[in-house]
Design a protein around this motif. Structure first.
Motif, PDB file in Angstrom:
ATOM      1  N   TRP A 192      -8.986 -10.428   4.167  1.00  0.00           N
ATOM      2  CA  TRP A 192      -8.021  -9.982   3.145  1.00  0.00           C
ATOM      3  C   TRP A 192      -7.403 -11.166   2.418  1.00  0.00           C
ATOM      4  O   TRP A 192      -7.160 -11.126   1.221  1.00  0.00           O
ATOM      5  CB  TRP A 192      -6.954  -9.128   3.815  1.00  0.00           C
ATOM      6  CG  TRP A 192      -5.968  -8.496   2.892  1.00  0.00           C
ATOM      7  CD1 TRP A 192      -6.136  -7.390   2.122  1.00  0.00           C
ATOM      8  CD2 TRP A 192      -4.619  -8.929   2.656  1.00  0.00           C
ATOM      9  NE1 TRP A 192      -4.987  -7.093   1.423  1.00  0.00           N
ATOM     10  CE2 TRP A 192      -4.043  -8.022   1.735  1.00  0.00           C
ATOM     11  CE3 TRP A 192      -3.838  -9.975   3.148  1.00  0.00           C
ATOM     12  CZ2 TRP A 192      -2.724  -8.142   1.294  1.00  0.00           C
ATOM     13  CZ3 TRP A 192      -2.531 -10.100   2.704  1.00  0.00           C
ATOM     14  CH2 TRP A 192      -1.992  -9.188   1.792  1.00  0.00           C
ATOM     15  N   LEU A 193      -7.136 -12.249   3.166  1.00  0.00           N
ATOM     16  CA  LEU A 193      -6.494 -13.426   2.578  1.00  0.00           C
ATOM     17  C   LEU A 193      -7.483 -14.356   1.886  1.00  0.00           C
ATOM     18  O   LEU A 193      -7.093 -15.179   1.066  1.00  0.00           O
ATOM     19  CB  LEU A 193      -5.756 -14.209   3.668  1.00  0.00           C
ATOM     20  CG  LEU A 193      -4.521 -13.535   4.272  1.00  0.00           C
ATOM     21  CD1 LEU A 193      -4.101 -14.246   5.545  1.00  0.00           C
ATOM     22  CD2 LEU A 193      -3.379 -13.505   3.268  1.00  0.00           C
ATOM     23  N   GLN A 244      -9.811 -13.920  -0.325  1.00  0.00           N
ATOM     24  CA  GLN A 244     -10.101 -13.781  -1.747  1.00  0.00           C
ATOM     25  C   GLN A 244      -9.173 -12.759  -2.376  1.00  0.00           C
ATOM     26  O   GLN A 244      -9.157 -11.597  -1.984  1.00  0.00           O
ATOM     27  CB  GLN A 244     -11.567 -13.346  -1.919  1.00  0.00           C
ATOM     28  CG  GLN A 244     -12.009 -13.218  -3.363  1.00  0.00           C
ATOM     29  CD  GLN A 244     -13.451 -12.753  -3.460  1.00  0.00           C
ATOM     30  OE1 GLN A 244     -14.179 -12.757  -2.483  1.00  0.00           O
ATOM     31  NE2 GLN A 244     -13.849 -12.322  -4.630  1.00  0.00           N
ATOM     32  N   SER A 245      -8.402 -13.170  -3.333  1.00  0.00           N
ATOM     33  CA  SER A 245      -7.532 -12.228  -4.022  1.00  0.00           C
ATOM     34  C   SER A 245      -8.395 -11.243  -4.792  1.00  0.00           C
ATOM     35  O   SER A 245      -9.410 -11.615  -5.370  1.00  0.00           O
ATOM     36  CB  SER A 245      -6.588 -12.964  -4.974  1.00  0.00           C
ATOM     37  OG  SER A 245      -7.320 -13.656  -5.951  1.00  0.00           O
ATOM     38  N   GLY A 246      -7.989 -10.008  -4.799  1.00  0.00           N
ATOM     39  CA  GLY A 246      -8.762  -8.992  -5.495  1.00  0.00           C
ATOM     40  C   GLY A 246      -9.802  -8.328  -4.619  1.00  0.00           C
ATOM     41  O   GLY A 246     -10.499  -7.414  -5.060  1.00  0.00           O
ATOM     42  N   THR A 247      -9.930  -8.795  -3.354  1.00  0.00           N
ATOM     43  CA  THR A 247     -10.866  -8.158  -2.438  1.00  0.00           C
ATOM     44  C   THR A 247     -10.415  -6.734  -2.169  1.00  0.00           C
ATOM     45  O   THR A 247      -9.240  -6.482  -1.915  1.00  0.00           O
ATOM     46  CB  THR A 247     -10.927  -8.936  -1.103  1.00  0.00           C
ATOM     47  OG1 THR A 247     -11.352 -10.256  -1.365  1.00  0.00           O
ATOM     48  CG2 THR A 247     -11.893  -8.281  -0.129  1.00  0.00           C
ATOM     49  N   ARG A 286       1.292  -2.990  -2.346  1.00  0.00           N
ATOM     50  CA  ARG A 286       0.990  -3.210  -3.768  1.00  0.00           C
ATOM     51  C   ARG A 286       0.975  -1.955  -4.609  1.00  0.00           C
ATOM     52  O   ARG A 286       1.392  -1.955  -5.756  1.00  0.00           O
ATOM     53  CB  ARG A 286      -0.360  -3.914  -3.921  1.00  0.00           C
ATOM     54  CG  ARG A 286      -1.512  -3.153  -3.295  1.00  0.00           C
ATOM     55  CD  ARG A 286      -2.843  -3.797  -3.609  1.00  0.00           C
ATOM     56  NE  ARG A 286      -3.929  -3.156  -2.912  1.00  0.00           N
ATOM     57  CZ  ARG A 286      -4.492  -2.014  -3.276  1.00  0.00           C
ATOM     58  NH1 ARG A 286      -4.055  -1.374  -4.341  1.00  0.00           N
ATOM     59  NH2 ARG A 286      -5.490  -1.493  -2.579  1.00  0.00           N
TER      60      ARG A 286
END
Length: 206
Positions: free
Chosen positions: A74-75, A77-80, A199
């Motif tokens: 999860w950390l 790659q942003s947008g995963t 989010r």
């Protein structure tokens, strides 16, 4: 339970997020496994039934569910997508009407590649922290199939003690009473956990 619909809990190995419709397809694929059906005493559902179950769990005041994400993925790659990071789920059932301070806890690490790495242990600790600090729980129970030795060992490591065995249901009941000493231990074990707004928790359709 709507209380946690905008809550994200960030740990070292896992991230806990509310169970939303986005997670249902992957969850549905997991629950086709005969092994998981046996370990969770679950019946296979259609995809439509799984979506209905997700909606009911969000609405029911006596069920608190978080999806367990692999924090490393999860950390990384942003947008995963969260679906690609899913490892399992952790649940609290507040079904004892005579004792609102008791929660039945269960955890499932469904993704085979995520097992044996401590994700389930941290997920349970984080869920217990949420139960104590947000739901006012002082007692936890875990009902585990007699053949599920890894899960029984994990809960014993977390200070749970065996209080009953059912030969009819072939399950073991373990319990933890949150004394002040146990509460302090739990807070120490979870001192790294951060609670953040989820989010898109507010945008989940009704």
């Amino acid at each position: 339970m709507r209380l946690n619909q905008n809550t994200l809990l960030l740990g070292k190995k896992v991230v806990l997020v509310p169970y939303t419709s986005e997670h249902v397809p992957r969850y549905h694929e997991w629950m086709k496994s005969e092994e998981l059906q046996r370990l969770t005493a679950s019946e296979p559902l259609t995809l439509e039934q799984e979506y209905a179950m997700q909606r009911s769990w969000r609405e029911d005041a006596d069920k608190c569910t978080f999806i367990v994400l692999d924090a490393e993925k999860w950390l990384a790659q942003s947008g995963t997508s969260e679906e690609s990071c899913m490892a399992g789920d952790v649940n609290l059932f507040l079904t004892d009407l005579g004792d609102p301070s008791l929660g039945e806890i269960e955890v499932m690490i469904a993704e085979p590649s995520c097992r044996g790495q401590g994700l389930g242990t941290e997920a349970v600790l984080m869920m217990m922290l949420y139960g104590v600090t947000r739901l006012g729980l002082t007692k936890f129970e875990a009902k585990i199939g007699q053949g599920n030795e890894p899960s029984i060992r994990m809960f014993r490591k977390l200070h749970f003690e065996q209080v009953a065995v059912s030969s009819v249901f072939q399950e073991v009941t373990l319990r933890l009473m949150m004394s002040e000493l146990e509460r302090q231990w739990l807070l120490e074990q979870t001192s790294h956990v951060q609670e953040k707004p989820y989010r898109d928790g507010a945008s989940e359709p009704c």
